[in-house]
Design a protein around this motif. Sequence first.
Motif, mmCIF file in Angstrom:
data_model
loop_
_atom_site.group_PDB
_atom_site.id
_atom_site.type_symbol
_atom_site.label_atom_id
_atom_site.label_comp_id
_atom_site.label_asym_id
_atom_site.label_seq_id
_atom_site.Cartn_x
_atom_site.Cartn_y
_atom_site.Cartn_z
ATOM 1 N N ALA A 108 0.595 -1.746 -0.265
ATOM 2 C CA ALA A 108 -0.079 -0.057 -0.127
ATOM 3 C C ALA A 108 0.595 1.261 -0.610
ATOM 4 O O ALA A 108 0.347 2.322 -1.298
ATOM 5 N N GLY A 113 -4.427 7.099 -4.033
ATOM 6 C CA GLY A 113 -5.061 7.544 -2.719
ATOM 7 C C GLY A 113 -6.756 7.081 -2.692
ATOM 8 O O GLY A 113 -6.849 6.773 -3.743
ATOM 9 N N LEU A 133 -6.032 2.297 1.445
ATOM 10 C CA LEU A 133 -5.976 3.165 0.586
ATOM 11 C C LEU A 133 -6.449 2.923 0.424
ATOM 12 O O LEU A 133 -7.040 5.326 0.350
ATOM 13 N N ARG A 170 0.861 4.076 -2.159
ATOM 14 C CA ARG A 170 0.791 5.672 -2.094
ATOM 15 C C ARG A 170 1.978 6.533 -2.994
ATOM 16 O O ARG A 170 1.933 7.728 -3.259
ATOM 17 N N ALA A 172 1.596 1.886 5.041
ATOM 18 C CA ALA A 172 0.813 2.924 4.502
ATOM 19 C C ALA A 172 -0.133 1.999 5.838
ATOM 20 O O ALA A 172 -0.537 1.227 6.181
#
Length: 642
Positions: free
Chosen positions: A106, A115, A140, A110, A231
Amino acid sequence: METIADTSKSYTAAYNQSITDPEAFWREQAAQIAWYQQPEQVLSSDENGFYRWFKGGKLNTAYLALDYHVENGRADQIAMIYDSPVTDTVRSYSYREFRDMVARFAGALRDLGVGKGDTVVIYMPVIPEAVVAMLACARLGAIHSVVFGGFAPHELTVRVDDAKPKVVISASCGIEFDKYIPYKPLLDKALNDSKHKPAHTIVLQRPYVVADMQPGRDLDFMEVWQKAAPADCVPVDALDPLYVLYTSGTTGKPKGIIRDNGGHAVALKYSMKAVYGVDPGDVFWAASDVGWAVGHSYLVYAPLIHGCTTVLFEGKPVRTPDAGTFWRIIQQHQVKVLFTAPTAIRAIKKEDPDGKFKKLYDLPSLKYLFLAGERCDPATYYWAKDLLKVPVIDHWWQTESGWPMVANMVGYGLIPAKAGSAGKPVCGYKVEILGEDGQELIPLQEGSVAVKLPLPPGCLPTLWEDDVRFRKSYLERFPGYYMTGDGGYIDEDGYVYIMGRIDDVINVSGHRLSTGEMEEMVASHNAVAECAVVGIADDLRGQRPVGLVVLKDGQTITEAQLEQELIALIREKIGAVAYFRNALLVKRLPKTRSGKILRKIIRNIADGEHYAIPSTIDDPVILTEIHDRFREKEIGNAFLQK
């Protein structure tokens, strides 16, 4: 908060509550998952008048599938077992290990600017990295769209142009039996032809085929993954899309089925115990590709949200290496529930009709076999039941519903099965059989299968960027209902029988006859491995049925003898009115990759009508073989055409 659906009440009580007071019923189920913010409204409608579930709720599906379990005592439990006989690999991943893999990937997405609300297309085989990619998008708040690995470039182009992904994630190859299928040339052609140009592709280099990379655009999966920082989960609204899954449309333009985050998580969590009878910690195996609705719902999301161990299988039910592969996996990994398509069982039955391979394995862990994807004929049902000595449960649902609509809800106690029936309506689905003018039909009368609105959580709220098509395709025909497109009937005991697509009902001299019913009879012949019965044009009668038959391995019956025996069988069971006169032996039936028989195309071939080869077809060469067989036997209009 290790809670599961309350299945102490009876099926009848639960079902009645789900229909008479859906808000109370689904409020209770919504309490089984961890929300960042509780929903303000259980059931509402949007500006189009389409029903929505859990408005105002905030959650993250990847958190529910992984982080929640790591934080609540399942960190070291196996989340996923990857079993790949085609690469001779078996690998297990704990919930902690898999959470960390997903969080890091993730982070890689990102870093590429992906996003919340962005789309990502995933074009991969059945490998752990495909599941990582799906869950990384969910983490995300990005929307993933999985395209079956190896799909033709044109079909991938259409989906890229419709979904407009920021990134496409792929692999260098897939594996079909003993053959490597390079994906990168297909991907390159698709992106070359697409109007929308994603900024990047991420390609997993598998050791069997190394893909040529385009500098700047193409990134190495392992490199971006290893360089990224993890993330965190991004809270999303319950109504926000989790994914878009394309299904073939009649216009040639695929329909993008939307799955929202809130209703999806609640429905799938509920279904694991209520429908499939599994508890957290059990091993659940959906033998599906990640590209199908079953793969999304019951290979990835439902078992992980429920805290189960899921089995990811890269292979086929036969020839990887033999017809005992399924039984080996069940024994080795202590699988409690197997969910597969009837076509997989028929493939095993064809290669091992006496079940000799099954005798090599001991399967005490297996409690249920669930079948879906197409109607399970009674011959296959009884063969599997006799072989496995466990309940065989045919159940019915669609890509659009995302989870079962009709089933034997074993979590409320097993009800007696009826061969040919998919069971009773699942809680939340008020299934009715409607006549041409929309009136509800009496028991045993065949008509259109429809579901009274609102559909329960987890079903499609609309189509991707096409509300008009959603209304036209599903809601217009019978106002107040969702039209499934299938025909069937309900018996006096409330059991639902799905007889196939509405256009599988044929009209022979004014008599409406079900080709599904005839297929049951043909399949019951002891020489038949699988079959399809279709209605073809007939100048005198309007339509008449023709059977296409695949023989069991080792059978030596002639086509002429089989044809006579099948004619006698259908005459005895239905009568001369059926006018069944022809059975053609074929090596294989044309199917989609998910196992659905392409009956409409068989009919088009026989009638000499133009047809488009669908993107989902398993092997287009079969269509030529079938055309040749119709010509050889001088059946329909096909024999008039070269």
